[in-house]
Design a protein around this motif. Structure first.
Motif, PDB file in Angstrom:
ATOM      1  N   ASP A 143       0.830  -1.211   0.000  1.00  0.00           N
ATOM      2  CA  ASP A 143       0.000   0.000   0.000  1.00  0.00           C
ATOM      3  C   ASP A 143       0.863   1.260   0.000  1.00  0.00           C
ATOM      4  N   GLU A 184      -2.119  -5.081  -6.789  1.00  0.00           N
ATOM      5  CA  GLU A 184      -1.966  -3.629  -6.930  1.00  0.00           C
ATOM      6  C   GLU A 184      -0.703  -3.285  -7.720  1.00  0.00           C
ATOM      7  N   ARG A 187      -1.202  -4.358 -11.438  1.00  0.00           N
ATOM      8  CA  ARG A 187      -2.029  -3.395 -12.176  1.00  0.00           C
ATOM      9  C   ARG A 187      -1.226  -2.141 -12.530  1.00  0.00           C
TER      10      ARG A 187
END
Length: 197
Positions: A143, A184, A187
């Motif tokens: 993140d 994530e 992508r």
């Protein structure tokens, strides 16, 4: 301030060297209870030192939320960045996910001061000590790092376009997270062709 940073540097150096020496001996000999206790103590020291540096740097903002824009470093933070530079650089080598995470959190605060230097430093933190310690396996890590890369793509795209070292760093950082299967990161990697077009 100089004496404090010097003391921190001595503590971190000794703890880092202890960790490295014990890890090297474990390749040849089994781990003893005494060695494990020394590793825990050294890990506690570097983790506590990095946590204190994170709070002292100004990177921590209790009022911030994920949606709030990054704060601009003030002159006192710029001084910290200069004076603690070598100490923060020592933390790159530490193979503990918690240390790497606080280091990246600290560095992202200093992006406006030194976008290129910070990006290359984040690359080293994530791909040197971070990968050895398993940082790329942590959900908080993906993140934070993906968010930081998105920030660079939005605010410092020209740097990534024009600087070959930064482009290689971007690839290394994303490769580490893609290799362990984070969607994530995958992508974002797929979007890079469009972004750089």
């Amino acid at each position: 301030r100089a004496r404090s940073l010097g003391l921190f540097s001595q503590l971190v150096t000794r703890a880092r060297d202890t960790l490295a020496a014990l890890q090297a001996t474990w390749r040849a000999t089994p781990r003893s209870d005494e060695d494990l206790a020394r590793v825990r103590e050294a890990a506690f020291i570097v983790d506590a030192a990095m946590r204190e540096l994170y709070f002292a740097s100004g990177a921590y903002d209790p009022q911030s939320s994920p949606a709030s824009p990054p704060r601009a470093p003030q002159p006192v933070h710029q001084r910290f960045y200069r004076e603690a530079h070598d100490l923060l650089d020592q933390m790159v080598e530490i193979q503990l996910p918690s240390v790497t995470h606080h280091l990246v959190e600290t560095l992202q605060f200093f992006v406006p001061l030194d976008p290129r230097g910070v990006f290359l430093w984040v690359d080293r933190a994530v791909t040197e000590g971070g990968q050895q310690g398993g940082y790329q396996l942590e959900p908080l890590a993906v993140d934070l790092v993906v968010g930081l890369i998105r920030r660079y793509l939005a605010d410092y795209r020209e740097l990534l376009h024009q600087d070959a070292d930064c482009r290689r760093a971007l690839q290394r950082i994303l490769d580490g997270f893609v290799a362990v299967g984070w969607p994530e990161a995958r992508r974002l990697t797929y979007q890079l062709d469009d972004i750089f077009r």
